[in-house]
Design a protein around this motif. Sequence first.
Motif, mmCIF file in Angstrom:
data_model
loop_
_atom_site.group_PDB
_atom_site.id
_atom_site.type_symbol
_atom_site.label_atom_id
_atom_site.label_comp_id
_atom_site.label_asym_id
_atom_site.label_seq_id
_atom_site.Cartn_x
_atom_site.Cartn_y
_atom_site.Cartn_z
ATOM 1 N N PRO A 271 14.587 -26.120 57.626
ATOM 2 C CA PRO A 271 13.628 -26.995 56.943
ATOM 3 C C PRO A 271 12.285 -26.303 56.719
ATOM 4 C CG PRO A 271 14.804 -28.218 58.634
ATOM 5 C CD PRO A 271 15.181 -26.770 58.806
ATOM 6 N N GLU A 272 11.885 -25.450 57.672
ATOM 7 C CA GLU A 272 10.607 -24.742 57.530
ATOM 8 C C GLU A 272 10.625 -23.789 56.335
ATOM 9 O OE1 GLU A 272 11.099 -26.305 61.503
ATOM 10 O OE2 GLU A 272 12.368 -24.942 60.343
ATOM 11 N N SER A 273 11.745 -23.099 56.134
ATOM 12 C CA SER A 273 11.817 -22.173 55.006
ATOM 13 C C SER A 273 11.811 -22.925 53.683
ATOM 14 C CB SER A 273 13.057 -21.284 55.117
ATOM 15 O OG SER A 273 14.250 -22.039 54.996
ATOM 16 N N VAL A 274 12.413 -24.102 53.645
ATOM 17 C CA VAL A 274 12.396 -24.908 52.420
ATOM 18 C C VAL A 274 10.997 -25.461 52.155
ATOM 19 C CG1 VAL A 274 13.272 -27.030 51.354
ATOM 20 C CG2 VAL A 274 14.845 -25.452 52.498
ATOM 21 N N THR A 275 10.302 -25.852 53.217
ATOM 22 C CA THR A 275 8.920 -26.309 53.051
ATOM 23 C C THR A 275 8.059 -25.200 52.446
ATOM 24 O OG1 THR A 275 9.067 -27.861 54.903
ATOM 25 C CG2 THR A 275 6.867 -27.136 54.266
ATOM 26 N N SER A 276 8.185 -23.981 52.967
ATOM 27 C CA SER A 276 7.427 -22.846 52.433
ATOM 28 C C SER A 276 7.839 -22.534 51.002
ATOM 29 C CB SER A 276 7.644 -21.614 53.309
ATOM 30 O OG SER A 276 7.125 -21.804 54.600
ATOM 31 N N LEU A 277 9.131 -22.591 50.736
ATOM 32 C CA LEU A 277 9.642 -22.336 49.392
ATOM 33 C C LEU A 277 9.061 -23.331 48.393
ATOM 34 C CD1 LEU A 277 11.701 -21.049 47.374
ATOM 35 C CD2 LEU A 277 13.396 -22.673 48.269
ATOM 36 N N ASN A 278 9.079 -24.609 48.735
ATOM 37 C CA ASN A 278 8.568 -25.619 47.814
ATOM 38 C C ASN A 278 7.055 -25.520 47.627
ATOM 39 O OD1 ASN A 278 11.005 -26.805 47.095
ATOM 40 N ND2 ASN A 278 10.987 -28.224 48.823
ATOM 41 N N GLU A 279 6.345 -25.153 48.680
ATOM 42 C CA GLU A 279 4.902 -24.937 48.534
ATOM 43 C C GLU A 279 4.628 -23.781 47.579
ATOM 44 O OE1 GLU A 279 0.910 -24.017 51.251
ATOM 45 O OE2 GLU A 279 2.905 -24.099 52.174
ATOM 46 N N PHE A 280 5.399 -22.719 47.721
ATOM 47 C CA PHE A 280 5.283 -21.579 46.824
ATOM 48 C C PHE A 280 5.536 -22.011 45.378
ATOM 49 C CE2 PHE A 280 7.895 -18.032 44.882
ATOM 50 C CZ PHE A 280 6.828 -17.220 44.546
ATOM 51 N N CYS A 281 6.582 -22.806 45.169
ATOM 52 C CA CYS A 281 6.915 -23.254 43.817
ATOM 53 C C CYS A 281 5.844 -24.183 43.247
ATOM 54 C CB CYS A 281 8.284 -23.947 43.816
ATOM 55 S SG CYS A 281 9.666 -22.826 44.159
ATOM 56 N N ARG A 282 5.264 -25.022 44.097
ATOM 57 C CA ARG A 282 4.165 -25.876 43.620
ATOM 58 C C ARG A 282 2.958 -25.036 43.230
ATOM 59 N NH1 ARG A 282 6.208 -29.495 47.574
ATOM 60 N NH2 ARG A 282 4.930 -28.533 49.192
ATOM 61 N N ASN A 283 2.655 -24.024 44.021
ATOM 62 C CA ASN A 283 1.518 -23.147 43.702
ATOM 63 C C ASN A 283 1.738 -22.392 42.390
ATOM 64 O OD1 ASN A 283 0.179 -23.925 46.011
ATOM 65 N ND2 ASN A 283 0.902 -22.192 47.233
ATOM 66 N N LEU A 284 3.005 -22.159 42.053
ATOM 67 C CA LEU A 284 3.330 -21.508 40.782
ATOM 68 C C LEU A 284 3.278 -22.473 39.608
ATOM 69 C CD1 LEU A 284 6.434 -19.295 41.728
ATOM 70 C CD2 LEU A 284 4.063 -18.542 41.440
ATOM 71 N N GLY A 285 3.175 -23.774 39.904
ATOM 72 C CA GLY A 285 3.209 -24.785 38.851
ATOM 73 C C GLY A 285 4.620 -25.122 38.412
ATOM 74 N N ARG A 286 5.630 -24.766 39.213
ATOM 75 C CA ARG A 286 7.019 -25.030 38.847
ATOM 76 C C ARG A 286 7.588 -26.264 39.533
ATOM 77 N NH1 ARG A 286 9.826 -19.000 38.790
ATOM 78 N NH2 ARG A 286 8.343 -18.045 37.324
ATOM 79 N N LEU A 287 6.781 -26.886 40.365
ATOM 80 C CA LEU A 287 7.248 -28.054 41.101
ATOM 81 C C LEU A 287 6.060 -28.955 41.354
ATOM 82 C CD1 LEU A 287 9.804 -29.191 42.611
ATOM 83 C CD2 LEU A 287 8.928 -28.065 44.666
ATOM 84 N N SER A 288 6.292 -30.239 41.244
ATOM 85 C CA SER A 288 5.228 -31.196 41.532
ATOM 86 C C SER A 288 5.742 -32.200 42.556
ATOM 87 C CB SER A 288 4.785 -31.921 40.252
ATOM 88 O OG SER A 288 5.865 -32.627 39.674
ATOM 89 N N GLY A 289 4.861 -32.576 43.468
ATOM 90 C CA GLY A 289 5.238 -33.562 44.466
ATOM 91 C C GLY A 289 6.149 -33.004 45.541
ATOM 92 N N GLY A 290 6.517 -33.889 46.442
ATOM 93 C CA GLY A 290 7.394 -33.508 47.523
ATOM 94 C C GLY A 290 8.861 -33.609 47.135
ATOM 95 N N VAL A 291 9.663 -32.745 47.725
ATOM 96 C CA VAL A 291 11.103 -32.749 47.483
ATOM 97 C C VAL A 291 11.802 -32.679 48.827
ATOM 98 C CG1 VAL A 291 13.037 -31.571 46.374
ATOM 99 C CG2 VAL A 291 10.801 -31.564 45.279
ATOM 100 N N ALA A 292 12.761 -33.580 49.028
ATOM 101 C CA ALA A 292 13.472 -33.628 50.303
ATOM 102 C C ALA A 292 14.350 -32.392 50.496
ATOM 103 C CB ALA A 292 14.339 -34.888 50.370
ATOM 104 N N TYR A 293 14.536 -32.025 51.744
ATOM 105 C CA TYR A 293 15.388 -30.880 52.099
ATOM 106 C C TYR A 293 16.769 -31.022 51.465
ATOM 107 C CZ TYR A 293 18.048 -27.740 55.215
ATOM 108 O OH TYR A 293 18.866 -26.758 55.718
#
Length: 307
Positions: A271-293
């Motif tokens: 779950p920690e690696s997915v949290t980091s992955l999604n934060e990275f994607c949000r910072n890139l502007g490729r993801l908005s909001g939270g996404v469940a594992y």
Amino acid sequence: MRIAVPDLVSNSYFPAVAAVELGFFKAQGIDMELEMVFPIPKAMEGLRDGSIDFVAGPAHATLSAFPGWDGAKLLAALSQHTFWVLVMSADLGVQPGDVEAVKGRRIGAAPGPDAAFRALLTDAGIEPDRDGVTLAPVPGSGEPGVSFGVHAAQALENGMIDGFWANAMGAEVSVRSGIGSVVLDPRQGVGPLGARDYTFAALVTTDRLIEDSPATAEGAVRAVVEAQRALRADPSRAADVGQRLFPSDEAVLIEELVRRDAPYYTAGISPESVTSLNEFCRNLGRLSGGVAYEQVVASRFAHLWAE
């Protein structure tokens, strides 16, 4: 069935390549054909459109064809952590960890991996436009069958670029020739701390395949896990694959690279690696909001990762 990799002559996605070439997919009853599709967004488009069944690539690149993680999932990690390195010309005399050395330089990076490098620069307080960093694909790297890392090493030797961000195969070719030196290696902690967990190499497939053929998805996970186990136990098995698929110069290097990477060849996705992955994607502007594992990972197969 078909599995795509964006760079064939590489250690980055090697467990998937080995799973095909060493017969682990076949042992699961899956007739798998290996195909190089570059750049990685093109491979993900093929997955979305149905011409490809699986992709072995960087996890974050999934969003290039499946916005919001809608329609695709990560089945397993091929290796842990961000796996690219920055190599710069040895003539520049850059010390390891000196991010500032990229200012005013020409850096080669492929589409997909370049997103991680741009994020790394941002974390280091460097703005490419302001600081004169030219970041672009290496000319000729898009030709059919061209390995980006190996091609980038040649471009560095020819003086076309000052450095490149690519896999460890390209780095090894450059370092052994005396042309380049490794400046940043996030997985080894050389560079901005957060860069280590931007992304990771993953086996990706569609929700459609998982629902229509769960046995195939399960078999694919088992094949990768068995390949990882085999490579950890005996890295010399990588040489068999290299001799069949790689040019001779790179074939002799793959065993040593796999031996170095073996500790990272585990299939678990935390779950920690997915949290980091999604934060990275949000910072890139490729993801908005939270996404469940469970939206990102096919967790129904998680029990297979440690078998």
